[in-house]
Design a protein around this motif. Structure first.
Motif, short mmCIF file in Angstrom:
data_model
loop_
_atom_site.label_atom_id
_atom_site.label_comp_id
_atom_site.label_asym_id
_atom_site.label_seq_id
_atom_site.Cartn_x
_atom_site.Cartn_y
_atom_site.Cartn_z
N ASP A 25 39.92 52.95 45.04
CA ASP A 25 39.14 51.75 44.69
C ASP A 25 39.99 50.50 44.59
N VAL A 26 41.29 50.65 44.85
CA VAL A 26 42.19 49.54 44.52
C VAL A 26 41.85 48.25 45.27
N VAL A 27 41.45 48.36 46.54
CA VAL A 27 41.16 47.14 47.31
C VAL A 27 39.84 46.52 46.88
N VAL A 28 38.80 47.36 46.76
CA VAL A 28 37.49 46.79 46.43
C VAL A 28 37.49 46.26 44.99
N LYS A 29 38.20 46.94 44.09
CA LYS A 29 38.27 46.44 42.71
C LYS A 29 39.15 45.18 42.65
N GLY A 30 40.19 45.14 43.48
CA GLY A 30 40.99 43.93 43.56
C GLY A 30 40.17 42.75 44.06
N ALA A 31 39.30 43.02 45.04
CA ALA A 31 38.43 41.97 45.56
C ALA A 31 37.49 41.47 44.47
N LEU A 32 36.95 42.41 43.69
CA LEU A 32 36.07 42.02 42.58
C LEU A 32 36.85 41.20 41.55
N ALA A 33 38.07 41.67 41.23
CA ALA A 33 38.89 40.95 40.25
C ALA A 33 39.23 39.55 40.76
N SER A 34 39.45 39.43 42.07
CA SER A 34 39.72 38.13 42.66
C SER A 34 38.53 37.19 42.45
N ALA A 35 37.31 37.70 42.68
CA ALA A 35 36.11 36.88 42.49
C ALA A 35 36.01 36.39 41.05
N THR A 45 21.85 35.46 45.53
CA THR A 45 22.21 34.09 45.14
C THR A 45 22.63 33.99 43.67
N ARG A 46 22.42 35.08 42.91
CA ARG A 46 22.89 35.10 41.52
C ARG A 46 24.37 35.47 41.42
N ILE A 47 24.95 35.91 42.53
CA ILE A 47 26.37 36.28 42.52
C ILE A 47 27.22 35.00 42.51
N ALA A 48 28.07 34.88 41.48
CA ALA A 48 28.80 33.62 41.27
C ALA A 48 29.95 33.45 42.26
N ALA A 49 30.60 34.54 42.63
CA ALA A 49 31.78 34.46 43.50
C ALA A 49 31.98 35.81 44.15
N VAL A 50 32.63 35.80 45.33
CA VAL A 50 32.90 37.04 46.06
C VAL A 50 34.37 37.06 46.46
N GLY A 51 35.01 38.21 46.26
CA GLY A 51 36.36 38.42 46.78
C GLY A 51 36.29 39.42 47.92
#
Ligand SMILES: [Zn+2]
Length: 324
Positions: A302-312, A62-68
């Motif tokens: 890592d491009v997709v998972v890092k992109g998802a993180l960057a999106s968040a 619940t401390r995670i502010a956003a998820v991509g």
């Protein structure tokens, strides 16, 4: 410090990462993608991976502010779900994602993208060269692109823009695509199809070759390996693959005017020079406007998972100036 998470949902693997507000990954989890019994099982596996990564990072979910999320398609953006994924068994009809993930992290900031859109978001955020007009292209088991034009990442109304692997490149339709239509780009040039294309070309013109065309284990990697060893027919196959790649990439360039195209996916990552050098050489002959810089992805697998993180972190944009 704010905490964010990214998810890469692939047909084979699920990856979840937790990162800080500089985009540094502090924890990650990987698990196999369930091949059944239904879509909910895949949703549960995604939630487990997120919980695991959060635990490793020492934060409550619940401390995670956003998820991509960068996912296999097709997407149903309105419902925040994957609808009848093409590369998973038929019993997996629907994979709910944004609702259950939002409940886990207690946030409404859940961003769902197809995997190649997540890819361009990742390149935009992490790459040194990240102009407002750029493309991420994956040549993997399939082919697809994520496109950013004038600083806007193009998703399409349902999230399925950029399915460029299904552009028709061959009006004669020599090869049939996995989607059932003749002449699509990925029917010739994706990892799932280069070896099939080799077989078909050999049926037409049965020249001598060292390639084990009839073997059940014959793969696209074999075509690259035999070409590297000097097999003339394998070379011919890869020249034909280049021909279709150049036609399709020129279409992308003339449609979107990117300044950089980052290329990833297993076929490219395993054979970067053989895949990209001839494209760079020939693109100038067929592109009408500016010829973009064609680069190997800077983010590897890592491009997709890092992109998802960057999106968040950036509200779904990859724009570094928008980190919250
Ligand atoms: Zn197709």
């Amino acid at each position: 410090m704010a905490t964010y998470a990214g998810v890469d949902l692939g047909a084979t693997n699920i990856r979840a990462v937790v990162g800080d507000d500089s985009g540094t990954v502090v924890a990650s989890r990987r698990t196999g993608t369930p091949q059944g019994p239904n879509g909910i099982a895949v949703t549960e596996a995604v939630l487990d991976a997120l919980r695991g990564a959060a635990e490793e990072a020492g934060v409550d979910p619940t401390r995670i502010a956003a998820v991509g999320i960068g996912s296999i398609g097709p997407l149903d953006l309105a419902e925040g779900a994957i609808d009848n994924p093409a590369n998973l068994p038929d019993t997996i009809d629907r994979i709910p994602l944004t609702g259950p993930i939002g409940e886990l992290v207690d946030s409404d900031d859940i961003y769902l993208h197809n995997d190649t859109t997540a890819g361009v978001i990742g390149e935009r955020f992490y790459s040194e060269r990240n102009p407002d007009d750029m493309v991420y292209l994956t040549i993997s088991s399939g082919i697809g692109a994520g496109v950013c034009v004038d600083g806007s990442v193009i998703q399409g109304w349902d999230g399925n823009a950029g399915e460029v692997g299904h552009m028709t490149v061959d009006p004669n339709g020599f090869m049939t695509c996995g989607c059932g239509v003749d002449g699509h780009w990925e029917a010739y040039c994706s990892g799932n199809n280069i070896f099939r294309y080799a077989r078909r070309l050999h049926d037409e013109d049965p020249v001598d070759t060292s390639m084990p065309l009839e073997s059940a284990d014959f793969s696209s990697a074999d075509v690259f390996a035999h070409a590297a060893e000097g097999d003339a027919f394998a070379e011919h196959v890869l020249d034909q693959v280049t021909r279709w790649n150049v036609i399709a990439i020129a279409n992308i360039v003339d449609a979107y005017a990117p300044l950089v195209i980052y290329v990833g996916g297993a076929v490219t990552l395993n054979n970067p020079e053989r895949t990209l050098d001839p494209i760079r050489e020939r693109l100038d002959d067929v592109v009408f406007g500016n010829v973009p810089d064609v680069q190997l992805t800077t983010l590897g697998d890592d491009v997709v998972v890092k992109g998802a993180l960057a999106s968040a972190m950036t509200g779904g944009t990859g724009d570094r100036s928008r980190v919250r």
